[in-house]
Scaffold this motif. Sequence first.
Motif, mmCIF file in Angstrom:
data_model
loop_
_atom_site.group_PDB
_atom_site.id
_atom_site.type_symbol
_atom_site.label_atom_id
_atom_site.label_comp_id
_atom_site.label_asym_id
_atom_site.label_seq_id
_atom_site.Cartn_x
_atom_site.Cartn_y
_atom_site.Cartn_z
ATOM 1 N N ALA A 158 0.813 -1.216 0.000
ATOM 2 C CA ALA A 158 0.000 0.000 0.000
ATOM 3 C C ALA A 158 0.847 1.267 0.000
ATOM 4 C CB ALA A 158 -0.947 -0.007 1.189
ATOM 5 N N SER A 159 1.838 1.338 0.857
ATOM 6 C CA SER A 159 2.663 2.537 0.946
ATOM 7 C C SER A 159 3.418 2.789 -0.363
ATOM 8 C CB SER A 159 3.648 2.437 2.107
ATOM 9 O OG SER A 159 4.475 3.574 2.154
ATOM 10 N N ARG A 160 3.953 1.750 -0.937
ATOM 11 C CA ARG A 160 4.696 1.898 -2.191
ATOM 12 C C ARG A 160 3.790 2.414 -3.307
ATOM 13 N NH1 ARG A 160 7.359 -3.259 -4.036
ATOM 14 N NH2 ARG A 160 5.373 -3.683 -5.031
ATOM 15 N N TYR A 161 2.590 1.823 -3.458
ATOM 16 C CA TYR A 161 1.680 2.247 -4.517
ATOM 17 C C TYR A 161 1.205 3.677 -4.298
ATOM 18 C CZ TYR A 161 1.492 -2.763 -5.535
ATOM 19 O OH TYR A 161 1.808 -4.066 -5.818
ATOM 20 N N LEU A 162 0.905 4.012 -3.055
ATOM 21 C CA LEU A 162 0.470 5.359 -2.698
ATOM 22 C C LEU A 162 1.536 6.376 -3.112
ATOM 23 C CD1 LEU A 162 -0.879 6.374 0.778
ATOM 24 C CD2 LEU A 162 1.214 7.381 -0.047
ATOM 25 N N GLN A 163 2.796 6.104 -2.773
ATOM 26 C CA GLN A 163 3.876 7.030 -3.097
ATOM 27 C C GLN A 163 4.131 7.119 -4.603
ATOM 28 O OE1 GLN A 163 7.383 6.814 -0.417
ATOM 29 N NE2 GLN A 163 6.125 5.344 0.729
ATOM 30 N N GLN A 164 4.043 5.987 -5.292
ATOM 31 C CA GLN A 164 4.247 6.000 -6.744
ATOM 32 C C GLN A 164 3.172 6.817 -7.450
ATOM 33 O OE1 GLN A 164 4.474 1.661 -7.163
ATOM 34 N NE2 GLN A 164 6.483 1.944 -8.120
ATOM 35 N N LEU A 165 1.923 6.626 -7.056
ATOM 36 C CA LEU A 165 0.832 7.359 -7.681
ATOM 37 C C LEU A 165 0.957 8.857 -7.391
ATOM 38 C CD1 LEU A 165 -1.714 7.308 -9.384
ATOM 39 C CD2 LEU A 165 -3.020 6.935 -7.288
ATOM 40 N N ALA A 166 1.260 9.186 -6.155
ATOM 41 C CA ALA A 166 1.411 10.594 -5.791
ATOM 42 C C ALA A 166 2.545 11.243 -6.594
ATOM 43 C CB ALA A 166 1.666 10.729 -4.302
ATOM 44 N N LYS A 167 3.661 10.564 -6.715
ATOM 45 C CA LYS A 167 4.786 11.110 -7.484
ATOM 46 C C LYS A 167 4.398 11.261 -8.956
ATOM 47 C CE LYS A 167 9.584 10.424 -8.697
ATOM 48 N NZ LYS A 167 10.743 9.563 -8.648
ATOM 49 N N HIS A 168 3.701 10.255 -9.486
ATOM 50 C CA HIS A 168 3.270 10.288 -10.889
ATOM 51 C C HIS A 168 2.398 11.505 -11.173
ATOM 52 C CE1 HIS A 168 1.821 8.775 -14.758
ATOM 53 N NE2 HIS A 168 0.582 8.933 -14.313
ATOM 54 N N TRP A 169 1.455 11.789 -10.281
ATOM 55 C CA TRP A 169 0.526 12.886 -10.495
ATOM 56 C C TRP A 169 1.049 14.231 -10.012
ATOM 57 C CZ3 TRP A 169 -4.466 9.760 -9.184
ATOM 58 C CH2 TRP A 169 -4.965 9.197 -10.368
ATOM 59 N N SER A 170 2.161 14.255 -9.290
ATOM 60 C CA SER A 170 2.670 15.515 -8.739
ATOM 61 C C SER A 170 3.121 16.482 -9.826
ATOM 62 C CB SER A 170 3.822 15.255 -7.771
ATOM 63 O OG SER A 170 4.959 14.775 -8.467
ATOM 64 N N HIS A 171 3.346 16.004 -11.025
ATOM 65 C CA HIS A 171 3.772 16.869 -12.123
ATOM 66 C C HIS A 171 2.614 17.683 -12.691
ATOM 67 C CE1 HIS A 171 7.596 14.814 -12.033
ATOM 68 N NE2 HIS A 171 6.951 13.663 -12.074
ATOM 69 N N LYS A 172 1.384 17.226 -12.434
ATOM 70 C CA LYS A 172 0.223 17.887 -13.024
ATOM 71 C C LYS A 172 -0.783 18.400 -11.996
ATOM 72 C CE LYS A 172 0.331 15.022 -17.151
ATOM 73 N NZ LYS A 172 -0.380 14.087 -17.992
ATOM 74 N N MET A 173 -0.664 17.935 -10.751
ATOM 75 C CA MET A 173 -1.677 18.251 -9.750
ATOM 76 C C MET A 173 -1.030 18.624 -8.426
ATOM 77 S SD MET A 173 -4.295 15.167 -10.561
ATOM 78 C CE MET A 173 -3.867 14.299 -12.056
ATOM 79 N N ALA A 174 -1.824 19.222 -7.553
ATOM 80 C CA ALA A 174 -1.350 19.535 -6.209
ATOM 81 C C ALA A 174 -1.343 18.243 -5.386
ATOM 82 C CB ALA A 174 -2.258 20.568 -5.561
ATOM 83 N N VAL A 175 -0.180 17.899 -4.854
ATOM 84 C CA VAL A 175 -0.014 16.639 -4.132
ATOM 85 C C VAL A 175 0.685 16.892 -2.800
ATOM 86 C CG1 VAL A 175 1.179 14.408 -4.174
ATOM 87 C CG2 VAL A 175 0.102 15.273 -6.250
ATOM 88 N N VAL A 176 0.171 16.267 -1.757
ATOM 89 C CA VAL A 176 0.841 16.223 -0.462
ATOM 90 C C VAL A 176 1.040 14.749 -0.165
ATOM 91 C CG1 VAL A 176 0.674 16.735 1.994
ATOM 92 C CG2 VAL A 176 -0.267 18.343 0.326
ATOM 93 N N VAL A 177 2.300 14.349 0.048
ATOM 94 C CA VAL A 177 2.564 12.919 0.239
ATOM 95 C C VAL A 177 3.535 12.690 1.391
ATOM 96 C CG1 VAL A 177 4.419 12.851 -1.476
ATOM 97 C CG2 VAL A 177 3.180 10.768 -0.938
ATOM 98 N N MET A 178 3.219 11.662 2.167
ATOM 99 C CA MET A 178 4.070 11.127 3.216
ATOM 100 C C MET A 178 4.103 9.621 2.985
ATOM 101 S SD MET A 178 2.737 13.416 6.405
ATOM 102 C CE MET A 178 1.034 13.496 5.860
ATOM 103 N N PRO A 179 4.969 8.896 3.645
ATOM 104 C CA PRO A 179 5.049 7.454 3.376
ATOM 105 C C PRO A 179 3.731 6.688 3.556
ATOM 106 C CG PRO A 179 6.965 8.154 4.599
ATOM 107 C CD PRO A 179 6.028 9.335 4.542
ATOM 108 N N GLU A 180 2.884 7.142 4.459
ATOM 109 C CA GLU A 180 1.657 6.397 4.741
ATOM 110 C C GLU A 180 0.380 7.141 4.363
ATOM 111 O OE1 GLU A 180 2.079 3.246 5.697
ATOM 112 O OE2 GLU A 180 4.226 3.602 5.772
ATOM 113 N N GLU A 181 0.496 8.353 3.841
ATOM 114 C CA GLU A 181 -0.681 9.150 3.493
ATOM 115 C C GLU A 181 -0.395 10.018 2.279
ATOM 116 O OE1 GLU A 181 -1.904 11.620 6.735
ATOM 117 O OE2 GLU A 181 -2.003 9.955 8.142
ATOM 118 N N ALA A 182 -1.427 10.282 1.497
ATOM 119 C CA ALA A 182 -1.294 11.201 0.372
ATOM 120 C C ALA A 182 -2.641 11.838 0.073
ATOM 121 C CB ALA A 182 -0.780 10.473 -0.871
ATOM 122 N N THR A 183 -2.575 13.075 -0.403
ATOM 123 C CA THR A 183 -3.754 13.791 -0.874
ATOM 124 C C THR A 183 -3.418 14.374 -2.235
ATOM 125 O OG1 THR A 183 -4.417 14.347 1.384
ATOM 126 C CG2 THR A 183 -5.378 15.657 -0.388
#
Length: 96
Positions: free
Chosen positions: A13-38
């Motif tokens: 879960a943590s790995r997928y969460l971080q990968q998705l957040a990083k992927h979308w951070s180029h186009k959207m507002a992202v806040v990410v920590m190892p266990e949470e993302a918005t």
Amino acid sequence: MSISIAHVPTGSASRYLQQLAKHWSHKMAVVVMPEEATIDFPNGARLTMAAAAQMLDVVLTVPADGDVARMRDVVASHLDRFAFREAPLQFDWRDG
């Protein structure tokens, strides 16, 4: 506003969460920590994810004029790309 909630069983879960957040951070507002993302989408939708040991909890908020089914599909398909070894992940979407 429409709220969709899914509990997705995965040991990564943590790995997928971080990968998705990083992927979308180029186009959207992202806040990410190892266990949470918005992630805030340009259309006003918001995705919040929380990782546990064997579960990824997903909360998707879509504006009243948004396409909930499409947004659910966008989130699930993108997470499945990062989870290709265990895809398709099981999303038990329900209204929140």
